[in-house]
Design a protein around this motif. Structure first.
Motif, PDB file in Angstrom:
ATOM      1  N   VAL A  72       0.868  -1.178   0.000  1.00 52.99           N
ATOM      2  CA  VAL A  72       0.000   0.000   0.000  1.00 52.99           C
ATOM      3  C   VAL A  72       0.898   1.219   0.000  1.00 52.99           C
ATOM      4  N   LYS A  73       0.625   2.169  -0.854  1.00 52.79           N
ATOM      5  CA  LYS A  73       1.506   3.324  -1.033  1.00 52.79           C
ATOM      6  C   LYS A  73       1.784   4.044   0.275  1.00 52.79           C
ATOM      7  N   THR A  74       0.756   4.259   1.079  1.00 55.01           N
ATOM      8  CA  THR A  74       0.919   4.993   2.330  1.00 55.01           C
ATOM      9  C   THR A  74       1.350   4.096   3.476  1.00 55.01           C
ATOM     10  N   GLY A  75       1.311   2.766   3.250  1.00 52.28           N
ATOM     11  CA  GLY A  75       1.658   1.839   4.304  1.00 52.28           C
ATOM     12  C   GLY A  75       0.534   1.562   5.284  1.00 52.28           C
ATOM     13  N   GLU A  76      -0.604   2.242   5.142  1.00 52.75           N
ATOM     14  CA  GLU A  76      -1.724   2.080   6.069  1.00 52.75           C
ATOM     15  C   GLU A  76      -2.862   1.317   5.395  1.00 52.75           C
ATOM     16  N   SER A  77      -3.364   0.305   6.069  1.00 49.39           N
ATOM     17  CA  SER A  77      -4.496  -0.444   5.524  1.00 49.39           C
ATOM     18  C   SER A  77      -5.759   0.383   5.668  1.00 49.39           C
ATOM     19  N   ARG A  78      -6.753   0.083   4.837  1.00 46.29           N
ATOM     20  CA  ARG A  78      -8.034   0.784   4.950  1.00 46.29           C
ATOM     21  C   ARG A  78      -9.132  -0.085   4.366  1.00 46.29           C
ATOM     22  N   LYS A  79     -10.370   0.240   4.726  1.00 46.67           N
ATOM     23  CA  LYS A  79     -11.541  -0.463   4.213  1.00 46.67           C
ATOM     24  C   LYS A  79     -12.304   0.487   3.297  1.00 46.67           C
ATOM     25  N   VAL A  80     -12.419   0.100   2.033  1.00 43.42           N
ATOM     26  CA  VAL A  80     -13.095   0.940   1.044  1.00 43.42           C
ATOM     27  C   VAL A  80     -14.491   0.388   0.815  1.00 43.42           C
ATOM     28  N   PRO A  81     -15.531   1.145   1.152  1.00 40.82           N
ATOM     29  CA  PRO A  81     -16.900   0.635   1.010  1.00 40.82           C
ATOM     30  C   PRO A  81     -17.268   0.338  -0.437  1.00 40.82           C
ATOM     31  N   ILE A  82     -18.042  -0.713  -0.622  1.00 42.70           N
ATOM     32  CA  ILE A  82     -18.544  -1.086  -1.942  1.00 42.70           C
ATOM     33  C   ILE A  82     -19.976  -0.576  -2.067  1.00 42.70           C
ATOM     34  N   CYS A  83     -20.197   0.294  -3.044  1.00 48.57           N
ATOM     35  CA  CYS A  83     -21.543   0.852  -3.216  1.00 48.57           C
ATOM     36  C   CYS A  83     -22.480  -0.192  -3.818  1.00 48.57           C
ATOM     37  N   GLN A  84     -23.763   0.026  -3.655  1.00 48.77           N
ATOM     38  CA  GLN A  84     -24.750  -0.918  -4.159  1.00 48.77           C
ATOM     39  C   GLN A  84     -24.704  -1.062  -5.674  1.00 48.77           C
ATOM     40  N   THR A  85     -24.304   0.002  -6.357  1.00 43.81           N
ATOM     41  CA  THR A  85     -24.232  -0.065  -7.824  1.00 43.81           C
ATOM     42  C   THR A  85     -23.242  -1.130  -8.276  1.00 43.81           C
ATOM     43  N   LEU A  86     -22.104  -1.220  -7.592  1.00 47.16           N
ATOM     44  CA  LEU A  86     -21.127  -2.254  -7.943  1.00 47.16           C
ATOM     45  C   LEU A  86     -21.708  -3.651  -7.757  1.00 47.16           C
ATOM     46  N   ILE A  87     -22.470  -3.831  -6.685  1.00 48.16           N
ATOM     47  CA  ILE A  87     -23.090  -5.132  -6.436  1.00 48.16           C
ATOM     48  C   ILE A  87     -24.134  -5.430  -7.505  1.00 48.16           C
ATOM     49  N   GLN A  88     -24.891  -4.402  -7.893  1.00 51.56           N
ATOM     50  CA  GLN A  88     -25.904  -4.586  -8.936  1.00 51.56           C
ATOM     51  C   GLN A  88     -25.272  -4.900 -10.297  1.00 51.56           C
ATOM     52  N   LEU A  89     -24.048  -4.418 -10.501  1.00 53.29           N
ATOM     53  CA  LEU A  89     -23.344  -4.722 -11.750  1.00 53.29           C
ATOM     54  C   LEU A  89     -22.832  -6.159 -11.788  1.00 53.29           C
ATOM     55  N   GLY A  90     -22.889  -6.861 -10.646  1.00 54.68           N
ATOM     56  CA  GLY A  90     -22.528  -8.279 -10.631  1.00 54.68           C
ATOM     57  C   GLY A  90     -21.221  -8.604  -9.940  1.00 54.68           C
ATOM     58  N   LEU A  91     -20.712  -7.706  -9.071  1.00 54.06           N
ATOM     59  CA  LEU A  91     -19.430  -7.957  -8.422  1.00 54.06           C
ATOM     60  C   LEU A  91     -19.450  -9.238  -7.584  1.00 54.06           C
ATOM     61  N   LEU A  92     -20.493  -9.418  -6.787  1.00 54.95           N
ATOM     62  CA  LEU A  92     -20.565 -10.621  -5.952  1.00 54.95           C
ATOM     63  C   LEU A  92     -20.742 -11.881  -6.799  1.00 54.95           C
ATOM     64  N   ASP A  93     -21.464 -11.747  -7.909  1.00 53.91           N
ATOM     65  CA  ASP A  93     -21.604 -12.885  -8.832  1.00 53.91           C
ATOM     66  C   ASP A  93     -20.238 -13.279  -9.392  1.00 53.91           C
TER      67      ASP A  93
END
Length: 608
Positions: free
Chosen positions: A478-499
């Motif tokens: 990671v460029k900054t060396g710090e981990s982070r959690k990036v939220p997944i918006c519903q649109t990404l899920i509707q596009l089929g990310l979980l599929d």
């Protein structure tokens, strides 16, 4: 089987490319690739022919290196456990003979307010972690981590016996046996009868989980180990490094030693070796890849001049020399010495390295000299205050995509249906990588290096998902060396990310087809492919953009309209985000903010 190297014209784009098949027995050394490929970045056959020679030479060099590694591995696999034990015994005898020396004692002892303590935990704790991982899913990862942890000792033991060893299982065996020996040496160092007389001269170092920068290089003449250990090695067929107790000064600087008389190439090698010890292999490859070209320039310019004689005026002359070099030389010109490259640039009026690029290179080089300053080898850094500063560059355009350009990009056929050839080369990365970048503002490499297990459900709300960007594995950074959690918006899920996730092995990578290049980057191959696809859209001033990074810029521009700056920084991982991201608990505010981002018209992912 013959593997021909022939340039060819891509039927779709007309751009000339070149490829070379990789012999089957060498593919494991080249990330499983079956061939080497490179775009010659021209549609002109004559230009392509001229450029091909340099690429072919580079491919041949890569194949030759892989063959060398294969040969060394074959030899390594023939070594017996008796020979490995002999290597350890010889090294232990060698090390016992040096325990009265302060630099060697510093490997095993720590001076604390309560007195001297053995640094046994430095060796025993990683060993315990390794044994606990045996038979688990983390066994391979911990084995690699442990071998890297003990690499300085393993390499030193192998150097004494003049043995090259690449086989992982053999190096792991050596690492384990050497760590056990080091634990015993910690106790021996404390019991040494001369220890009290040398206590004042003992190097004071803090106990650290990583090697100290100077750990593997002792700069001490070794004493003769026991004759039994030496004879055992010879009986097993090893050639042994000659060791003398002579007090005569060597005529040349010993390998691994650093002083004011060292050349810049010796300084570079020394710092690189120290860096390799304290970071993972993948991080080191990336770190070194950024510095190769500046260091090559430095070595050619100063040759054998001692670093102690290099002054600020010399560095200013070096800076002025950099900006005379061609900025984007062809493969043929790039293979020439920089002095010759400058002559060609002068003759043909080629574009030169910018002041900003030279300033960046000088900062990277400055880091090498600063290490010598920290160790009191140099009184000051000759690179400081040498650069005239960066040029003010007038932006040709905003570095992010406009809404109209975004619509053009996602209307490309590759987002509706990918060909079998695309899937074979890149899997589903050409679709998902740009889509995820557009909806998260993440950096391309952060997403390209993810594993399936890095996409997780929020523990407090099962409807919420996030990308966990972190450095938990050896091939992640990671460029900054710090981990982070990036939220997944519903649109990404509707596009089929979980599929899409459901089609992948749970223990595998998000984009399993992508392979890391020599700079340990996973996204670069698909980035080049996407760049070629985007070039067909006639985006204004496209050459001024970074095609994948432009998604991040566009996300940040839109985010400013709907969320606070600290929330935006927590999502995108800007270095000035501080601890903001970690203070959001279940990240509910981040999820709420990202759902406010505008929806982009993108065809739904289709798996066929």
């Amino acid at each position: 089987m013959a593997f021909m190297t022939q340039p060819y014209s891509d039927k779709k784009s007309g751009i000339w490319k070149i490829r070379k098949g990789i012999p089957k027995h060498l593919r494991s050394f080249l990330d499983g690739k079956v061939e080497l490929k490179r775009s010659l970045e021209t549609k002109d056959a004559h230009v392509a022919k001229a450029r091909a020679a340099g690429v072919i030479a580079e491919f041949e060099s890569v194949i030759a290196l892989a063959q060398s590694r294969f040969d060394n591995r074959e030899n390594g696999q023939k070594i017996s456990s008796a020979q490995l034990d002999a290597i350890v015994s010889y090294w232990v005898a060698y090390e016992h003979g040096r325990l009265t020396q302060a630099d060697i004692q510093a490997r095993y002892l720590l001076e604390t307010p309560e007195g001297l303590e053995g640094m046994t935990e430095w060796f025993s704790e990683p060993l315990e972690v390794l044994f606990k991982a045996n038979g688990t899913s983390r066994q391979q990862t911990e084995e690699q981590r442990f071998v890297r942890h003990m690499s300085a000792f393993v390499d030193e033991a192998l150097e004494l016996s003049q043995c090259l060893l690449y086989d992982h299982s053999a190096r792991l065996y050596l690492a384990i046996q050497l760590s056990k020996a080091c634990i015993r040496l910690c106790n021996s160092a404390i019991d040494n009868e001369e220890l009290t007389r040398r206590k004042q001269g003992l190097i004071l170092r803090e106990l650290n989980r990583d090697f100290e920068p100077t750990l593997p290089y002792t700069n001490i003449e070794p004493t003769d180990p026991s004759g039994d250990a030496l004879q055992q090695l010879k009986d097993l067929g090893f050639r042994v490094t000659a060791m003398t107790t002579s007090s005569a000064a060597p005529s040349k600087q010993k390998e691994g030693e650093l002083s004011i008389s060292s050349s810049v190439s010796q300084l570079i090698d020394w710092v690189n070796n120290q860096k390799k010890i304290v970071i993972s292999e993948v991080a080191f490859r990336s770190w070194q890849g950024d510095r190769n070209r500046p260091c090559e320039r430095l070595i050619e310019f100063f040759a054998d001049k001692p670093i102690g004689e290099i002054q600020k005026l010399d560095m200013r002359n070096f800076f002025n020399w950099i900006i005379r070099c061609p900025s984007k030389p062809s493969q043929e010109i790039r293979a020439l010495p920089f002095k010759k490259q400058i002559e060609i640039a002068d003759k043909h009026g080629l574009a030169r390295v910018s002041i900003n690029t030279a300033d960046k290179e000088l900062k990277l080089i400055s880091g090498y000299f600063q290490q010598a300053v920290k160790l009191d080898i140099l009184p000051k850094n000759p690179c400081h205050q040498v650069s005239p500063g960066k040029e003010t560059v007038r932006a040709i355009r905003d570095p992010g995509y406009s809404n109209a350009e975004l619509a053009k990009i996602f209307s490309l056929p590759l987002f509706s249906q990918r060909t079998n050839a695309q899937k074979a080369r890149y899997g589903e990365a050409p679709y998902w990588l740009p889509v995820i970048l557009a909806y998260t503002g993440a950096r391309a490499e952060e997403i390209a290096q993810l594993y399936v297990k890095d996409i997780k459900q929020d523990s407090d709300n099962s409807e919420r998902w996030y990308f966990h960007i972190q450095e938990i594995r050896d091939d992640q950074s990671v460029k900054t060396g710090e981990s982070r959690k990036v939220p997944i918006c519903q649109t990404l899920i509707q596009l089929g990310l979980l599929d899409y996730l459901n089609t992948l092995p749970a223990e595998g990578r998000l984009f399993p087809i992508l392979k890391a290049n020599n700079k340990a980057k996973y996204h670069l191959a698909v980035a080049r492919y996407l760049k070629e696809a985007f070039m067909t859209l006639d985006i204004e001033h496209f050459d001024a953009l970074k095609p994948l990074h432009a998604f991040r810029h566009r996300f940040i521009t839109e985010a400013r309209k709907v969320m606070r700056e600290d929330v935006q920084n927590a999502i995108t991982g800007h270095s000035n985000a501080g601890n903001t991201g970690r203070n959001y608990g279940i990240y509910s505010e981040l999820h709420q903010a990202i759902e406010k981002m505008p929806v982009i018209d993108i065809p739904k992912w289709c798996f066929k």
